[in-house]
Design a protein around this motif. Structure first.
Motif, PDB file in Angstrom:
ATOM      1  N   GLU A 220      67.481  12.913  60.221  1.00  0.00           N
ATOM      2  CA  GLU A 220      68.569  13.544  59.469  1.00  0.00           C
ATOM      3  C   GLU A 220      68.091  13.997  58.092  1.00  0.00           C
ATOM      4  O   GLU A 220      68.450  15.088  57.622  1.00  0.00           O
ATOM      5  N   PRO A 231      75.774  18.208  59.994  1.00  0.00           N
ATOM      6  CA  PRO A 231      74.907  17.041  60.195  1.00  0.00           C
ATOM      7  C   PRO A 231      74.516  16.863  61.654  1.00  0.00           C
ATOM      8  O   PRO A 231      75.178  17.383  62.557  1.00  0.00           O
ATOM      9  N   LEU A 232      73.424  16.158  61.866  1.00  0.00           N
ATOM     10  CA  LEU A 232      72.994  15.785  63.206  1.00  0.00           C
ATOM     11  C   LEU A 232      74.084  14.946  63.867  1.00  0.00           C
ATOM     12  O   LEU A 232      74.597  13.998  63.277  1.00  0.00           O
ATOM     13  N   ARG A 243      78.331  11.555  63.542  1.00  0.00           N
ATOM     14  CA  ARG A 243      77.136  11.647  62.713  1.00  0.00           C
ATOM     15  C   ARG A 243      76.432  10.289  62.660  1.00  0.00           C
ATOM     16  O   ARG A 243      76.998   9.254  63.022  1.00  0.00           O
TER      17      ARG A 243
END
Length: 643
Positions: A220, A231-232, A243
């Motif tokens: 990340e 975000p991932l 997330r």
């Protein structure tokens, strides 16, 4: 649909599925278990090359809308017993708890905990001598080799006792000190009143936490450096995503296989299959599941290696047999797994130092693989190394020739997966087996024959099917609280809604962009549970007042799913034209030349009969004698036993 990248990290290979508008593309890279962020970014780089014609990861990460990630690392860690040494602190009144925990799975309990157990009376933790006794307990476990601790007390006030222990531990071992020991409390993970489930849930979470934390935060942080828009997202084993900061380690267990089951659900509905069993064959495990009655099996109290835990889990069995699993001879019999060579050193034929025999080595020597086109032409295979490994580990111990050893390895592999299918699923005359994963299609028909299944389906995206499956997930957060006061339903629900609003805001979801769903679940202690959905007037139903425990569950969901899946069908139209011929070892016939069909060259309705090989850049399927394949109007494959 904008640009989405779905990544499924396996023990041997990491799969990447690229979804852009109405097109779906794929690629793979070797997993780097010593540093998972390396294969993660190698996958992104390779995906950018597939998308743009030349690698440009900076452009990809500027343009991508969503990056979803799932993994089998947790599944593999439990299967191979690789992880930290845990110490366990239990309530002094529960001296029989270790034996009850071990009864779930003695081998897993021994591998995770063993004899690293200390008992403390709850009264001691809340009494005047608490500081001394807590320090003694922690020191004793660390001296026994524990590098992570789990604290799990019993009784109605277990949360209060664990909170007291936490205050002492933080005071005596401040987290900023190098000597601080990571401690996880059962009540941090779940309020489940069942002490066995709660303790096992904490143990498994603690076991998986270090490796997942180190990799995911590293990945990340590297993504942030590229200023990605979102975000991932970590795909969880409940079928949704969140997330990194809002995900716990146990929710990553079997998340890769759960992605595959989401794909099974979509695929079965597309073709009108009502009873589907699936085999997802990776490098280390074969994950087995079942779709029936319009959905995949999920239980409120899921199972990890047969161990009951506090969270819902899709019912998927991970059998220790995959493309990189090790064959050996035991008491004159060929057996496979659960040990695996993974991607490093990998099967002997990879030429990376592996010396053990695997089904990948056997398949190469049987003639199923073209050494120059394997892995999309990105990896040459070494037949001499494969032959040396099979000879040393199987043929010589058995006192047989190489070809005989290869056939015995193939039989043992198929027999093991078929046996696990019968143990875990229900097979009927209507059952279709869906085979996917990089090694899934390879011996699918052989497994089906041994399991008594007459139809095998192989998706066009079989090689990255779990990565493909997670592309339909939503963003969600889930909460569960055990009610101590029957009158507190409304207040507890309001508190959870506030927490959900904060967590969903952290996910990038503002109020009004997500939905809330609340329910009460009563456990009557005799295996019977009842559920009621909560409306505008939350209150405890009169029938719940005699329950052993009542949990209030809340789910906040931001929907990302697309519309209904388009229907497709298999209809034979014209004979398929082979691409080439290959010399293959066939049981009872020796080595003969068989036609090779390339999936990319086959039109809708193309069909042919075995023996043959059907291949694509990242998977190979053996079509045995007595089987026929046909291509659907969506590019998928159906293999059927001929009468």
């Amino acid at each position: 649909m904008g640009l989405q990248i779905n990544i499924d990290n396996g023990g041997t290979l990491t799969d990447i599925c690229i979804m852009a508008d109405d097109t779906v593309k794929k690629t793979k890279v070797l997993t780097t278990p010593y540093d998972l962020s390396k294969c993660f970014f190698e996958g992104l780089t390779k995906a950018s090359g597939v998308l743009y014609g030349a690698p440009d990861v900076k452009r990809l990460l500027e343009e991508v809308d969503l990056i979803r990630y799932s993994t089998t690392q947790g599944t593999n860690a439990i299967c191979e017993r690789k992880g930290p040494r845990l110490g366990l602190i239990l309530d002094g009144a529960a001296h029989d708890l270790p034996s009850r925990l071990a009864a779930h799975d003695a081998d897993v309990f021994e591998a995770l905990v063993g004899d690293r157990i200390v008992f403390l009376d709850a009264a001691t933790v809340t009494g005047e001598a608490a500081d001394v006794e807590v320090v003694k307990a922690i020191n004793r476990l660390t001296a026994m080799g524990a590098n992570r601790l789990v604290v799990s007390f019993d009784g109605a006030d277990f949360r209060a006792v664990e909170d007291r222990f936490r205050l002492i531990a933080l005071r005596k071992y401040p987290r900023h000190l190098l000597g601080a020991v990571p401690i996880l409390y059962g009540s941090d993970i779940t309020s489940d009143v069942d002490g066995e489930r709660r303790t096992w849930t904490a143990l498994i979470n603690s076991f998986l936490h270090p490796s997942m934390e180190a990799f995911l935060y590293n990945a990340e942080n590297r993504l942030r450096a590229y200023r990605t828009k979102n975000p991932l997202l970590i795909f969880r084993n409940d079928g949704d995503a969140s997330r990194v900061a809002k995900t716990i380690a146990i929710k990553t267990y079997s998340s890769g296989p759960r992605g595959g089951m989401e794909g099974v659900k979509t695929f079965s509905r597309r073709y009108g299959f009502t009873d589907t069993v699936s085999i997802d064959v990776g490098g280390t495990t074969t994950d087995i599941g079942q779709y029936s009655n319009g959905t995949v099996a999920e239980v409120r109290r899921g199972h990890v290696e047969g161990i009951s835990v506090s969270f819902p889990l899709c019912e998927v069995l991970s059998a220790g047999a995959g493309g990189s699993s090790i064959f050996k001879v035991v008491d004159g019999r060929v057996v496979i797994g659960p040990e695996s060579v993974g991607a490093v050193p990998g099967p002997a034929c990879f030429g990376r130092g592996g010396r053990e025999a695997t089904i990948t080595d056997a398949s190469l020597l049987c003639g199923l693989f073209d050494p120059t086109s394997y892995f999309g032409g990105g990896m040459g295979l070494d037949a001499d190394r494969a032959a040396a490994a099979v000879t040393a580990n199987v043929a010589t111990p058995l006192g047989v020739g190489l070809d005989d050893a290869l056939l015995r390895m193939e039989f043992a592999y198929e027999e093991k997966i078929a046996a696990e299918l019968h143990r875990f699923t229900k097979i009927s005359d209507e059952t279709v087996m869906l085979a996917f994963g990089g090694a899934g299609p390879l011996n699918a028909c052989g497994v089906a024959e041994k399991a008594g299944i007459r139809r095998v389906a192989i998706p066009q995206m079989a090689a990255v099917f779990s990565a493909y499956g997670i592309g339909s997930c939503d963003i969600s957060q889930r909460y569960a609280v055990t009610l101590d006061d029957a009158a507190a339903v409304g207040a507890t629900l309001d508190a959870l809604k506030v927490k959900a609003a904060r967590d969903m805001f952290a996910e990038g979801c503002t109020e009004g962009t997500y939905t809330l769903e609340a329910r009460l679940v009563a456990d009557f202690g005799d295996g019977r549970t009842e559920t009621v959905m909560l409306g505008d007037q939350p209150e405890l139903p009169p029938a719940f007042k005699g329950a052993r425990s009542v949990e209030l569950e809340l789910k906040a969901v931001r929907s990302l799913r697309e519309g209904a899946e388009k229907a497709a069908a298999f209809a034979p139209k014209s004979s398929a034209t082979p691409h080439a011929r290959r010399n293959v070892l066939i049981r009872d016939r020796g080595r003969i030349d068989v036609p090779v069909y390339r999936l990319a060259d086959l039109a809708e309705g193309a069909f042919a009969s075995g023996p043959a090989i059907l291949e694509e850049d990242y998977f190979t399927c053996r079509v045995p004698q007595g089987w026929q394949f046909v291509i659907s109007n969506a590019g998928d494959i159906l293999l059927s036993r001929e009468d």
